[in-house]
Write a protein that holds these residues in place. Structure first.
Motif, PDB file in Angstrom:
ATOM      1  N   SER A  40       0.833  -1.191   0.000  1.00 15.56           N
ATOM      2  CA  SER A  40       0.000   0.000   0.000  1.00 15.56           C
ATOM      3  C   SER A  40       0.869   1.242   0.000  1.00 15.56           C
ATOM      4  O   SER A  40       2.085   1.168   0.009  1.00 15.56           O
ATOM      5  CB  SER A  40      -0.919   0.009   1.223  1.00 15.56           C
ATOM      6  OG  SER A  40      -0.184   0.272   2.392  1.00 15.56           O
ATOM      7  N   ASP A  41       0.181   2.395   0.021  1.00 10.58           N
ATOM      8  CA  ASP A  41       0.901   3.633   0.253  1.00 10.58           C
ATOM      9  C   ASP A  41       1.094   3.737   1.765  1.00 10.58           C
ATOM     10  O   ASP A  41       0.845   2.797   2.493  1.00 10.58           O
ATOM     11  CB  ASP A  41       0.144   4.828  -0.326  1.00 10.58           C
ATOM     12  CG  ASP A  41      -1.268   4.953   0.226  1.00 10.58           C
ATOM     13  OD1 ASP A  41      -1.621   4.180   1.127  1.00 10.58           O
ATOM     14  OD2 ASP A  41      -2.021   5.808  -0.263  1.00 10.58           O
ATOM     15  N   ALA A  42       1.532   4.845   2.253  1.00 16.17           N
ATOM     16  CA  ALA A  42       1.832   4.985   3.675  1.00 16.17           C
ATOM     17  C   ALA A  42       0.639   5.507   4.471  1.00 16.17           C
ATOM     18  O   ALA A  42       0.798   6.110   5.514  1.00 16.17           O
ATOM     19  CB  ALA A  42       3.027   5.902   3.863  1.00 16.17           C
ATOM     20  N   SER A  72      -4.101   4.152   8.176  1.00 13.15           N
ATOM     21  CA  SER A  72      -5.004   3.046   8.489  1.00 13.15           C
ATOM     22  C   SER A  72      -4.378   1.706   8.154  1.00 13.15           C
ATOM     23  O   SER A  72      -4.610   0.716   8.844  1.00 13.15           O
ATOM     24  CB  SER A  72      -6.320   3.184   7.731  1.00 13.15           C
ATOM     25  OG  SER A  72      -7.044   4.285   8.227  1.00 13.15           O
ATOM     26  N   TYR A  73      -3.604   1.653   7.089  1.00 18.91           N
ATOM     27  CA  TYR A  73      -2.957   0.403   6.712  1.00 18.91           C
ATOM     28  C   TYR A  73      -1.808   0.056   7.658  1.00 18.91           C
ATOM     29  O   TYR A  73      -1.478  -1.103   7.830  1.00 18.91           O
ATOM     30  CB  TYR A  73      -2.445   0.461   5.279  1.00 18.91           C
ATOM     31  CG  TYR A  73      -3.535   0.633   4.253  1.00 18.91           C
ATOM     32  CD1 TYR A  73      -4.645  -0.199   4.241  1.00 18.91           C
ATOM     33  CD2 TYR A  73      -3.460   1.639   3.307  1.00 18.91           C
ATOM     34  CE1 TYR A  73      -5.653  -0.044   3.301  1.00 18.91           C
ATOM     35  CE2 TYR A  73      -4.453   1.803   2.358  1.00 18.91           C
ATOM     36  CZ  TYR A  73      -5.541   0.961   2.367  1.00 18.91           C
ATOM     37  OH  TYR A  73      -6.522   1.123   1.440  1.00 18.91           O
ATOM     38  N   ARG A  74      -1.211   1.044   8.251  1.00 16.13           N
ATOM     39  CA  ARG A  74      -0.108   0.791   9.182  1.00 16.13           C
ATOM     40  C   ARG A  74      -0.571   0.047  10.421  1.00 16.13           C
ATOM     41  O   ARG A  74       0.201  -0.602  11.089  1.00 16.13           O
ATOM     42  CB  ARG A  74       0.568   2.105   9.590  1.00 16.13           C
ATOM     43  CG  ARG A  74       1.325   2.744   8.455  1.00 16.13           C
ATOM     44  CD  ARG A  74       2.080   3.940   8.966  1.00 16.13           C
ATOM     45  NE  ARG A  74       2.527   4.767   7.862  1.00 16.13           N
ATOM     46  CZ  ARG A  74       3.194   5.890   8.028  1.00 16.13           C
ATOM     47  NH1 ARG A  74       3.465   6.327   9.229  1.00 16.13           N
ATOM     48  NH2 ARG A  74       3.572   6.586   6.983  1.00 16.13           N
ATOM     49  N   ASN A 115       2.265  -9.092   6.812  1.00 17.54           N
ATOM     50  CA  ASN A 115       3.469  -8.388   6.386  1.00 17.54           C
ATOM     51  C   ASN A 115       3.024  -7.187   5.568  1.00 17.54           C
ATOM     52  O   ASN A 115       2.473  -7.335   4.483  1.00 17.54           O
ATOM     53  CB  ASN A 115       4.361  -9.302   5.536  1.00 17.54           C
ATOM     54  CG  ASN A 115       4.850 -10.488   6.318  1.00 17.54           C
ATOM     55  OD1 ASN A 115       5.214 -10.355   7.472  1.00 17.54           O
ATOM     56  ND2 ASN A 115       4.849 -11.650   5.700  1.00 17.54           N
ATOM     57  N   HIS A 116       3.225  -6.003   6.093  1.00 15.54           N
ATOM     58  CA  HIS A 116       2.781  -4.783   5.434  1.00 15.54           C
ATOM     59  C   HIS A 116       3.981  -4.055   4.874  1.00 15.54           C
ATOM     60  O   HIS A 116       4.883  -3.667   5.598  1.00 15.54           O
ATOM     61  CB  HIS A 116       2.034  -3.897   6.432  1.00 15.54           C
ATOM     62  CG  HIS A 116       1.560  -2.616   5.832  1.00 15.54           C
ATOM     63  ND1 HIS A 116       1.652  -1.429   6.473  1.00 15.54           N
ATOM     64  CD2 HIS A 116       1.003  -2.339   4.637  1.00 15.54           C
ATOM     65  CE1 HIS A 116       1.166  -0.472   5.716  1.00 15.54           C
ATOM     66  NE2 HIS A 116       0.771  -1.005   4.593  1.00 15.54           N
ATOM     67  N   TYR A 127       4.231   7.914  -1.524  1.00 19.25           N
ATOM     68  CA  TYR A 127       4.098   8.479  -2.866  1.00 19.25           C
ATOM     69  C   TYR A 127       4.553   9.925  -2.863  1.00 19.25           C
ATOM     70  O   TYR A 127       4.142  10.713  -2.024  1.00 19.25           O
ATOM     71  CB  TYR A 127       2.643   8.397  -3.338  1.00 19.25           C
ATOM     72  CG  TYR A 127       2.432   9.043  -4.671  1.00 19.25           C
ATOM     73  CD1 TYR A 127       2.867   8.429  -5.826  1.00 19.25           C
ATOM     74  CD2 TYR A 127       1.835  10.286  -4.764  1.00 19.25           C
ATOM     75  CE1 TYR A 127       2.688   9.024  -7.047  1.00 19.25           C
ATOM     76  CE2 TYR A 127       1.650  10.890  -5.984  1.00 19.25           C
ATOM     77  CZ  TYR A 127       2.080  10.266  -7.123  1.00 19.25           C
ATOM     78  OH  TYR A 127       1.911  10.868  -8.335  1.00 19.25           O
ATOM     79  N   ASP A 128       5.410  10.257  -3.805  1.00 18.51           N
ATOM     80  CA  ASP A 128       5.900  11.626  -3.945  1.00 18.51           C
ATOM     81  C   ASP A 128       5.505  12.132  -5.332  1.00 18.51           C
ATOM     82  O   ASP A 128       6.029  11.665  -6.345  1.00 18.51           O
ATOM     83  CB  ASP A 128       7.411  11.663  -3.769  1.00 18.51           C
ATOM     84  CG  ASP A 128       7.973  13.069  -3.837  1.00 18.51           C
ATOM     85  OD1 ASP A 128       7.192  14.042  -3.821  1.00 18.51           O
ATOM     86  OD2 ASP A 128       9.213  13.199  -3.896  1.00 18.51           O
TER      87      ASP A 128
END
Length: 63
Positions: A16-18, A21-23, A31-32, A37-38
């Protein structure tokens, strides 16, 4: 978290991106892996996304 534990197999790799909620999945048996994204790094990426969406919208509209 309940949804993730019911529907994602332990040991799965989640990319995912950073987004925060996913963290929360870290330490829950998953395993995340994430990448920040820049927009300045790859401005061409969003340009093509907008082009595709614009063309799809015109197609659906009957143009």
């Amino acid at each position: 978290m309940d949804f993730a534990k019911k529907r994602i197999q332990p040991g799965s790799i989640i990319s995912s991106d950073a987004y925060h909620s996913y963290r929360a999945l870290d330490g829950a048996g998953f395993n995340h892996e994430y990448q920040v994204y820049d927009a300045k790094e790859s401005p061409d990426h969003l340009h093509w996304l907008h082009t595709v969406l614009s063309n799809a919208k015109a197609f659906v509209g009957g143009t």
